[in-house]
Scaffold this active site. Structure first.
Site, PDB file in Angstrom:
ATOM      1  N   ARG A 139      -4.470 -12.485   3.779  1.00 51.28           N
ATOM      2  CA  ARG A 139      -5.214 -11.613   4.799  1.00 51.28           C
ATOM      3  C   ARG A 139      -6.754 -12.088   4.768  1.00 51.28           C
ATOM      4  O   ARG A 139      -7.473 -12.292   5.673  1.00 51.28           O
ATOM      5  CB  ARG A 139      -4.899 -10.376   4.743  1.00 51.28           C
ATOM      6  CG  ARG A 139      -3.490  -9.893   4.973  1.00 51.28           C
ATOM      7  CD  ARG A 139      -2.993 -10.290   6.552  1.00 51.28           C
ATOM      8  NE  ARG A 139      -1.812 -10.070   6.820  1.00 51.28           N
ATOM      9  CZ  ARG A 139      -1.300  -8.699   7.341  1.00 51.28           C
ATOM     10  NH1 ARG A 139      -2.181  -7.828   7.272  1.00 51.28           N
ATOM     11  NH2 ARG A 139      -0.066  -8.332   7.615  1.00 51.28           N
ATOM     12  N   HIS A 168      -0.857  -8.001   0.571  1.00 44.10           N
ATOM     13  CA  HIS A 168      -2.333  -7.252   0.222  1.00 44.10           C
ATOM     14  C   HIS A 168      -2.488  -7.187  -1.423  1.00 44.10           C
ATOM     15  O   HIS A 168      -1.258  -6.731  -1.836  1.00 44.10           O
ATOM     16  CB  HIS A 168      -2.414  -5.997   1.099  1.00 44.10           C
ATOM     17  CG  HIS A 168      -2.628  -6.016   2.521  1.00 44.10           C
ATOM     18  ND1 HIS A 168      -2.253  -5.304   3.319  1.00 44.10           N
ATOM     19  CD2 HIS A 168      -4.062  -6.629   2.770  1.00 44.10           C
ATOM     20  CE1 HIS A 168      -2.837  -5.491   4.726  1.00 44.10           C
ATOM     21  NE2 HIS A 168      -3.753  -6.331   4.366  1.00 44.10           N
ATOM     22  N   CYS A 264      -1.264   2.364   0.890  1.00 45.68           N
ATOM     23  CA  CYS A 264      -1.707   1.974   2.479  1.00 45.68           C
ATOM     24  C   CYS A 264      -2.025   2.980   3.314  1.00 45.68           C
ATOM     25  O   CYS A 264      -2.837   2.673   4.373  1.00 45.68           O
ATOM     26  CB  CYS A 264      -0.804   0.893   2.855  1.00 45.68           C
ATOM     27  SG  CYS A 264      -0.089  -0.304   1.920  1.00 45.68           S
TER      28      CYS A 264
HETATM   29  N1  ARG Z   1       1.916  -3.707   8.831  1.00 46.23           N
HETATM   30  C1  ARG Z   1       0.577  -3.542   8.310  1.00 46.23           C
HETATM   31  C2  ARG Z   1       0.036  -4.864   8.197  1.00 46.23           C
HETATM   32  O1  ARG Z   1       0.478  -5.847   7.925  1.00 46.23           O
HETATM   33  C3  ARG Z   1       0.616  -2.929   7.020  1.00 46.23           C
HETATM   34  C4  ARG Z   1      -0.554  -2.717   6.297  1.00 46.23           C
HETATM   35  C5  ARG Z   1      -0.255  -2.265   4.991  1.00 46.23           C
HETATM   36  N2  ARG Z   1      -1.449  -1.914   4.393  1.00 46.23           N
HETATM   37  C6  ARG Z   1      -2.026  -2.309   3.028  1.00 46.23           C
HETATM   38  N3  ARG Z   1      -2.879  -1.668   2.474  1.00 46.23           N
HETATM   39  N4  ARG Z   1      -1.509  -2.773   2.307  1.00 46.23           N
HETATM   40  O2  ARG Z   1      -1.309  -5.040   8.097  1.00 46.23           O
END
Ligand code: ARG
Length: 699
Positions: A139, A168, A264
Site C-alpha cells: 500500500r 499493512h 486497524c
Molecule cells: N479494508 C481495509 C483496506 O483494505 C482494511 C484496512 C485495515 N487497516 C489497517 N490498518 N490494517 O484498506
C-alpha cells in the site's frame, strides 16, 4: 489507568464489505453483518474506554472502510502526515480525516498526489527506541518514508512486506511497551527480518505462528501492559503474560472480513516522540549523487540499496535538472544501526557512484603483512573506473577489474593504485580498507542515452529472437568500425559454435580480420579439430546430422592426432590440420588461449591446465579489447566478464536466457545479450558483414 492516551475511532454505521482491495475481502463482499459489526465495535469501544479517552470522527456514507481510522494518517506530536490511499476505493476518506485533524489543531502535511502512504496502518513507533517502523510493498510507497523522516524528524526504518495477506504493517507487526515486539516474521523479506533482529534484542521479540497471524493477533491495541486483540492462542497469551502483559480478547469477526481488526479500528492521536538521549550505535553519513539520476533509475537503486542493506535514509536535497539533458544532484543522509551495516551499505553505494559527503577524507590503507592476504575489511573492486583519495588528491586506480583489492604503493614518482587479485598481493604494498575516500565513475550520460527509445536496443538488456536481426546489424557495423580503425575484438567461444554449424562463419570472421584473440576451453578446439579431421562433431556427421558408426571415438582420435604433432600450430604446419577455427587462428596469427577444466578429455597439448596461468593468459589477451563477443560458453564468458572493466562492449549470445541475463546484468550499458542459437547468429552476422562489404555468399 492512564488518561493521557487518546484514541480516534469511527462508528461502523456505514460499514460494509463493498469491494475487494485485499485478500481478506475477496469472497466476503456483502457478507458481513452490520448489526454484529456494530456490536463488536461497541464492545471494543467499551474495552478501550477503560484505558484511554476515545475521540470519534463522523462516519460517512459511501466510505465503508472509514472505520479503520489507523489509516487516517500518521500522528507524531502535533504533526500529522495525512494518508494518500493507494486504492481509489478509499481515497474519498482523505478530506474527512483531514478536516478532523485540522479541527483538532494538528499541523497537517500532504504528500505528493501520486505517492501512496496509508498512515499508522503502515507506520508504527517503536516502544523502546526512538524510531519509526514503516512498511512498504503493497500500500505505502517506499518513497513516502523519506517524507515521514523529514516532516516528523524521526529515524525511519523501512520494512518490506512480502505476503499479500499482511498488506499493512500493523497486520503483522506490533511494537509493545518496553521495547517488546509482537510480529510474524514470514510477512517480511530477509533484509527486513535482519533489520528487525538488529534493532530488537532476541529476548524482546515475540514471533507468532501463522495460526495467530491469520486471526490478526498482531493487530492489537497496546496501552501500557494491556493488549487488546481479536483473538490469541493459549500459547501466545502465555508468552505475553510471562512478559507482564495482560491480554483482552474481543471478537471482531465482521471486520476481519475486510482485512482489519482491533488496531486497524483505532488511531492513537497522542503518539509522542521522546527525544530522550539514548545510547546507540546508530551511524549516519551524508552521500552525494550526481548524474541522470531519474532516467537511469539510479536514485531508486541507491535508496533500495540502503533499505535492503538494513539502513534508512533521509533525502536532504534533490535538485532536478530543468531540461531533459540536465543532470540532477541529490544529497542523502544514510543511517545504519551500526558500523558494520554502514560499511556494507557504503561499499555498495560507492559502486553505484555515490560519493561520501566528507569530501576531505583520504582512503584508509592497511599494510599487507602476509603475501596474498588482505586486511579483512578491504574494499572489493568493481568493473567501474575508480579513484581513491591519497593526501587530498584523487588518483586513478589502474587495471580496473571486479573482485579485486586496491593495492597502493608509493614510488619515487608518486603513489600508484592498482586493482589486484588477493592472491597477487605482496608484502610491502597496502590495500584500501573501508569505504572512505573512494569513488567510482558511472557513465550516466550513456545510461541516459540507453534509456531513450532510439538507443535502447544497444543498451543493457536481453534481446529475444524477434530483435536478433536488429542487434546483428548493429554488431556487424560495430565490428567493421573496430576492424577499420585497428581496434581489438576478442571472441569467447564454446563447443556449441561447432555443433550448431557456426564454425564456417567464425572461420570467415577470423580470415577477414574481425577477430583478434580467441578464448575458450579444451572442448571448442577438440570439436573443431574433430570436425576438420573427420567431418563430425562429437561423433555426429555435420553434413547429414546423424551419428556415425564408431563416432564416439572421434574426439579422442582428434586429441591423439594433435598430441602426436605436439601442438595445434605444429599440426597446421605439418599439414595435418587443414581447416577449421583453430587452423584459421594459427594461419592468421590470432592468439588463442584454451583454459582447461576438470572434465576435459585429453587434454590437447595447447590446453592450459594451470588455472591461475589460464586466468593470466585470458587477462593478457583481453587487455585493450574494444568488444568481446561471447558465443555460447557460460564458463568462459563469466570468467571473462569477471576480469573485464566497464567500458568494454560485451555481446553475449546464448540459447540459455540465464547465461545471457547473468552476463548482461553488469549494470553496465555496454553489455547486451541475445538469446538465440549461436550458429544462426553467426550466419546472420556474416551475411550482414558481407552486405556491408558487398561480398555476397560465404566462402
Ligand atoms: N479494508 C481495509 C483496506 O483494505 C482494511 C484496512 C485495515 N487497516 C489497517 N490498518 N490494517 O484498506
Amino acid at each position: 489507568m492512564t488518561d493521557t492516551v487518546r484514541i480516534l475511532m469511527c462508528a461502523p454505521h456505514h460499514y460494509e464489505v463493498d469491494y475487494a482491495i485485499n485478500p481478506w475481502m475477496e469472497g466476503n463482499i456483502h457478507r458481513s453483518s452490520r448489526d454484529l459489526a456494530e456490536a463488536e465495535w461497541n464492545q471494543l469501544y467499551q474495552v478501550l474506554k477503560t484505558y484511554a479517552q476515545i475521540e470519534l470522527v463522523e462516519p460517512q456514507p459511501g466510505w465503508p472502510d472509514m472505520v479503520f481510522t489507523a489509516n487516517a494518517g500518521l500522528i507524531l506530536g502535533d504533526t500529522v502526515v495525512l494518508s494518500r490511499f493507494f486504492h481509489p476505493e478509499r481515497q474519498g476518506e482523505e478530506p474527512y480525516f483531514q478536516q478532523w485533524f485540522e479541527a483538532q489543531g494538528y499541523k497537517v502535511h500532504l504528500l505528493p498526489k501520486s505517492l501512496p502512504f496509508e498512515g499508522a496502518g503502515d507506520a508504527l513507533m517503536d516502544r523502546g527506541g526512538q524510531w519509526l517502523w514503516a512498511g512498504y510493498g503493497f500500500r505505502s510507497e517506499l518513497d513516502s518514508h523519506a517524507y515521514l523522516a523529514d516532516w516528523l524528524d524521526v529515524e525511519v526504518l523501512s520494512l518490506r512486506l512480502v505476503d499479500r495477506r499482511f498488506y499493512h504493517l500493523d497486520t503483522c507487526f506490533c511494537p509493545l511497551t518496553d521495547g517488546y515486539l509482537l510480529y510474524y516474521p514470514p510477512a517480511f523479506d530477509t533484509y527486513s527480518n535482519r533489520l528487525i533482529e538488529l534493532r530488537v534484542p532476541a529476548e524482546k521479540r515475540i514471533a507468532i505462528a501463522e495460526a495467530d497471524a491469520v486471526t490478526f493477533a498482531c493487530n492489537s491495541v497496546n496501552i501500557d501492559r494491556v493488549v487488546v486483540v481479536n483473538k490469541a492462542s493459549d500459547s501466545l497469551k502465555k508468552s505475553l503474560s510471562e512478559r507482564g502483559f495482560s491480554v483482552i480478547e474481543t471478537p471482531l469477526t465482521e471486520f476481519l472480513k475486510a482485512g482489519g481488526a482491533a488496531k486497524c479500528l483505532t488511531l492513537k492521536v497522542t503518539e509522542t516522540h521522546h527525544q530522550s538521549p539514548q545510547l546507540s550505535t546508530i551511524q549516519s553519513r551524508v552521500i552525494q549523487l550526481e548524474g541522470h539520476l531519474l532516467d537511469s533509475g539510479l536514485v531508486n537503486r541507491v535508496l533500495d540499496t540502503i533499505v535492503s542493506g538494513g539502513g534508512s535514509f533521509q533525502v536532504l536535497n534533490f535538485n532536478l535538472g530543468a531540461q531533459r539533458l540536465d543532470t540532477s544532484a541529490a544529497e542523502v543522509k544514510v543511517s545504519a544501526p551500526d558500523g558494520v551495516v554502514m560499511a556494507d551499505i557504503m561499499g555498495q553505494l560507492i559502486d553505484l557512484g555515490a560519493v561520501s559527503g566528507e569530501v576531505s577524507s583520504d582512503a584508509k590503507l592497511a599494510a599487507v603483512t602476509q603475501a596474498g592476504v588482505a586486511e579483512d575489511d578491504f574494499y572489493a573492486t568493481t568493473i567501474y573506473p575508480t579513484e581513491i583519495s591519497v593526501a587530498g588528491q584523487w588518483i586513478e586506480v589502474q587495471a580496473q577489474r571486479m573482485d579485486g583489492a586496491i593495492a597502493v604503493t608509493h614510488t619515487p614518482t608518486g603513489t600508484v593504485a592498482r586493482c589486484k587479485l588477493l592472491r597477487d598481493l605482496q608484502v610491502g604494498e597496502s590495500v584500501v580498507i573501508g569505504s572512505e575516500g573512494i569513488r567510482t565513475k558511472r557513465n550516466t550520460t550513456t545510461l541516459k542515452k540507453a534509456a531513450t527509445e532510439e538507443f535502447s536496443f544497444m543498451g543493457a538488456g536481453v534481446s529475444s529472437e524477434r530483435r536478433v536481426e536488429l542487434v546483428v546489424e548493429q554488431i556487424a557495423w560495430e565490428l567493421r568500425q573496430i576492424r577499420d580503425r585497428g581496434g581489438k575484438v576478442v571472441v569467447v567461444a564454446g563447443p556449441v559454435v561447432i555443433h550448431t554449424g557456426g564454425s564456417k562463419h567464425l572461420n570467415q570472421l577470423i580470415r577477414e580480420g574481425y577477430v583478434h584473440a580467441l578464448l575458450g576451453g579444451n572442448a571448442i578446439a577438440v570439436h573443431d579439430i574433430e570436425q576438420s579431421l573427420m567431418g563430425t562433431s562429437l561423433g555426429v556427421d555435420m553434413q547429414r546430422g546423424v551419428s556415425v558408426h564408431g563416432g564416439h571415438r572421434h574426439h579422442l582420435k582428434a586429441i591423439n592426432t594433435i598430441r602426436r604433432c605436439g601442438s595445434i600450430a605444429n599440426a597446421v604446419e605439418q599439414g595435418v590440420l587443414r581447416s577449421g577455427v583453430m587452423y584459421e587462428c594459427v594461419k592468421h596469427n590470432v592468439p588463442f588461449s584454451l583454459a582447461g577444466s576438470i572434465r576435459d578429455d585429453g587434454p590437447l597439448p595447447d590446453t592450459q591446465m594451470n588455472l591461475v596461468e589460464a586466468q593470466a593468459e585470458y587477462a593478457r589477451l583481453i587487455e585493450g579489447a574494444d568488444l568481446i563477443l561471447m558465443l555460447s560458453s557460460m564458463l568462459h564468458s563469466i570468467g571473462v566478464g569477471n576480469m573485464t572493466p566497464a567500458g568494454v562492449k560485451m555481446v553475449c549470445i546464448d540459447i540459455n536466457p540465464a547465461v545471457v541475463t547473468k552476463l548482461s546484468d553488469r549494470g553496465s550499458i555496454e553489455s547486451i545479450g541475445v538469446v538465440t542459437d549461436v550458429g544462426l547468429f553467426l550466419s546472420l552476422l556474416v551475411q550482414q558483414l558481407n552486405k556491408l562489404t558487398g561480398t555476397y555468399g560465404v566462402s
